[in-house]
Design a protein around this motif. Structure first.
Motif, PDB file in Angstrom:
ATOM      1  N   VAL A  24       0.811  -1.217   0.000  1.00  0.00           N
ATOM      2  CA  VAL A  24       0.000   0.000   0.000  1.00  0.00           C
ATOM      3  C   VAL A  24       0.845   1.269   0.000  1.00  0.00           C
ATOM      4  N   GLY A  25       2.153   1.155   0.083  1.00  0.00           N
ATOM      5  CA  GLY A  25       3.023   2.324   0.009  1.00  0.00           C
ATOM      6  C   GLY A  25       4.250   2.197   0.872  1.00  0.00           C
ATOM      7  N   GLY A  26       5.278   2.943   0.542  1.00  0.00           N
ATOM      8  CA  GLY A  26       6.529   2.904   1.281  1.00  0.00           C
ATOM      9  C   GLY A  26       7.426   1.781   0.783  1.00  0.00           C
ATOM     10  N   THR A  27       8.667   1.837   1.178  1.00  0.00           N
ATOM     11  CA  THR A  27       9.630   0.828   0.734  1.00  0.00           C
ATOM     12  C   THR A  27       9.667  -0.347   1.709  1.00  0.00           C
ATOM     13  N   GLN A  28      10.109  -1.482   1.216  1.00  0.00           N
ATOM     14  CA  GLN A  28      10.249  -2.647   2.095  1.00  0.00           C
ATOM     15  C   GLN A  28      11.242  -2.368   3.208  1.00  0.00           C
ATOM     16  N   THR A  29      12.316  -1.675   2.898  1.00  0.00           N
ATOM     17  CA  THR A  29      13.329  -1.351   3.913  1.00  0.00           C
ATOM     18  C   THR A  29      12.724  -0.526   5.039  1.00  0.00           C
ATOM     19  N   PHE A  30      11.896   0.450   4.688  1.00  0.00           N
ATOM     20  CA  PHE A  30      11.250   1.276   5.706  1.00  0.00           C
ATOM     21  C   PHE A  30      10.380   0.415   6.615  1.00  0.00           C
ATOM     22  N   TRP A  31       9.542  -0.459   6.030  1.00  0.00           N
ATOM     23  CA  TRP A  31       8.632  -1.275   6.835  1.00  0.00           C
ATOM     24  C   TRP A  31       9.381  -2.317   7.659  1.00  0.00           C
ATOM     25  N   ILE A  32      10.508  -2.811   7.154  1.00  0.00           N
ATOM     26  CA  ILE A  32      11.338  -3.719   7.964  1.00  0.00           C
ATOM     27  C   ILE A  32      11.836  -2.982   9.198  1.00  0.00           C
ATOM     28  N   ASP A  33      12.302  -1.760   8.998  1.00  0.00           N
ATOM     29  CA  ASP A  33      12.785  -0.962  10.126  1.00  0.00           C
ATOM     30  C   ASP A  33      11.662  -0.659  11.117  1.00  0.00           C
ATOM     31  N   ILE A  34      10.464  -0.373  10.616  1.00  0.00           N
ATOM     32  CA  ILE A  34       9.321  -0.116  11.500  1.00  0.00           C
ATOM     33  C   ILE A  34       8.989  -1.381  12.288  1.00  0.00           C
ATOM     34  N   TYR A  35       9.006  -2.524  11.621  1.00  0.00           N
ATOM     35  CA  TYR A  35       8.693  -3.794  12.307  1.00  0.00           C
ATOM     36  C   TYR A  35       9.641  -4.018  13.478  1.00  0.00           C
ATOM     37  N   ARG A  36      10.889  -3.675  13.287  1.00  0.00           N
ATOM     38  CA  ARG A  36      11.886  -3.849  14.355  1.00  0.00           C
ATOM     39  C   ARG A  36      11.571  -3.001  15.581  1.00  0.00           C
ATOM     40  N   GLN A  37      10.825  -1.928  15.385  1.00  0.00           N
ATOM     41  CA  GLN A  37      10.477  -1.040  16.488  1.00  0.00           C
ATOM     42  C   GLN A  37       9.177  -1.439  17.184  1.00  0.00           C
ATOM     43  N   MET A  38       8.460  -2.398  16.598  1.00  0.00           N
ATOM     44  CA  MET A  38       7.160  -2.808  17.133  1.00  0.00           C
ATOM     45  C   MET A  38       7.343  -3.707  18.353  1.00  0.00           C
ATOM     46  N   PRO A  39       6.351  -3.725  19.255  1.00  0.00           N
ATOM     47  CA  PRO A  39       6.412  -4.652  20.395  1.00  0.00           C
ATOM     48  C   PRO A  39       6.084  -6.068  19.910  1.00  0.00           C
ATOM     49  N   LYS A  67       2.154  10.117  21.108  1.00  0.00           N
ATOM     50  CA  LYS A  67       2.240   9.757  19.689  1.00  0.00           C
ATOM     51  C   LYS A  67       3.520  10.297  19.062  1.00  0.00           C
ATOM     52  N   LEU A  68       3.891  11.513  19.427  1.00  0.00           N
ATOM     53  CA  LEU A  68       5.126  12.070  18.885  1.00  0.00           C
ATOM     54  C   LEU A  68       6.338  11.260  19.342  1.00  0.00           C
ATOM     55  N   GLU A  69       6.326  10.826  20.601  1.00  0.00           N
ATOM     56  CA  GLU A  69       7.434   9.999  21.098  1.00  0.00           C
ATOM     57  C   GLU A  69       7.489   8.667  20.359  1.00  0.00           C
ATOM     58  N   LEU A  70       6.333   8.049  20.139  1.00  0.00           N
ATOM     59  CA  LEU A  70       6.284   6.787  19.406  1.00  0.00           C
ATOM     60  C   LEU A  70       6.765   6.978  17.974  1.00  0.00           C
ATOM     61  N   LEU A  71       6.311   8.035  17.319  1.00  0.00           N
ATOM     62  CA  LEU A  71       6.743   8.318  15.961  1.00  0.00           C
ATOM     63  C   LEU A  71       8.252   8.524  15.915  1.00  0.00           C
ATOM     64  N   PHE A  72       8.787   9.260  16.875  1.00  0.00           N
ATOM     65  CA  PHE A  72      10.234   9.478  16.927  1.00  0.00           C
ATOM     66  C   PHE A  72      10.975   8.156  17.059  1.00  0.00           C
ATOM     67  N   ARG A  73      10.514   7.295  17.966  1.00  0.00           N
ATOM     68  CA  ARG A  73      11.178   5.989  18.146  1.00  0.00           C
ATOM     69  C   ARG A  73      11.082   5.135  16.889  1.00  0.00           C
ATOM     70  N   MET A  74       9.960   5.231  16.167  1.00  0.00           N
ATOM     71  CA  MET A  74       9.796   4.461  14.939  1.00  0.00           C
ATOM     72  C   MET A  74      10.756   4.951  13.861  1.00  0.00           C
ATOM     73  N   VAL A  75      10.989   6.246  13.825  1.00  0.00           N
ATOM     74  CA  VAL A  75      11.870   6.816  12.803  1.00  0.00           C
ATOM     75  C   VAL A  75      13.334   6.676  13.193  1.00  0.00           C
ATOM     76  N   ASP A  76      13.637   6.738  14.481  1.00  0.00           N
ATOM     77  CA  ASP A  76      15.018   6.607  14.970  1.00  0.00           C
ATOM     78  C   ASP A  76      15.429   5.127  14.944  1.00  0.00           C
ATOM     79  N   ILE A  77      15.670   4.634  13.746  1.00  0.00           N
ATOM     80  CA  ILE A  77      15.903   3.212  13.520  1.00  0.00           C
ATOM     81  C   ILE A  77      17.117   2.690  14.286  1.00  0.00           C
ATOM     82  N   ASN A  78      18.191   3.470  14.341  1.00  0.00           N
ATOM     83  CA  ASN A  78      19.395   2.986  15.030  1.00  0.00           C
ATOM     84  C   ASN A  78      19.373   3.269  16.530  1.00  0.00           C
ATOM     85  N   ASN A  79      18.265   3.828  17.029  1.00  0.00           N
ATOM     86  CA  ASN A  79      18.059   4.054  18.468  1.00  0.00           C
ATOM     87  C   ASN A  79      19.156   4.872  19.139  1.00  0.00           C
TER      88      ASN A  79
END
Length: 113
Positions: A24-39, A67-79
């Motif tokens: 539905v949109g976005g790159t596979q790399t982006f969604w892989i990185d988001i998945y890594r941030q999920m509980p 929500k802003l904190e969660l969004l930041f953590r999702m984007v900050d892939i290397n933590n």
């Protein structure tokens, strides 16, 4: 209903998550990185409850500190506590694809490939 039919065990793998969301949109790399941030559960799977919360996050237009904190953590892939250019570029790429992620997912689940 779609989730329980497609994922009868009530959870999805990284590959399933990436396949669904990159359709539905976005790159596979982006969604892989988001998945890594999920509980994830103890076996590395994403349970329906957390997937639903993820969708709700993007569906709601209301932003608050949580929500802003969660969004930041999702984007900050290397933590590292900082947003790098490539991390922000990945977010912008994903956000520019679907204007309403939840609506796109609903449309996709009604007629999956």
């Amino acid at each position: 209903r779609y989730f329980t039919e497609r994922y009868p065990h009530g959870r999805m793998s990284k590959g399933e998550f990436v396949e669904l969301l990159s359709a539905v949109g976005g790159t596979q790399t982006f969604w892989i990185d988001i998945y890594r941030q999920m509980p994830l559960d103890s076996t590395g799977f994403l349970e329906f409850e957390h997937f639903a919360m993820f969708l709700n996050f993007f569906q709601s237009s209301e932003f608050n500190a949580q929500k802003l904190e969660l969004l930041f953590r999702m984007v900050d892939i290397n933590n590292d506590g900082n947003l790098e250019v490539d991390e922000v570029a990945g977010l912008l790429s994903a956000l520019s694809a679907p204007s309403d992620l939840t609506q796109k997912l609903l449309e996709y689940t009604k007629s999956p490939p």
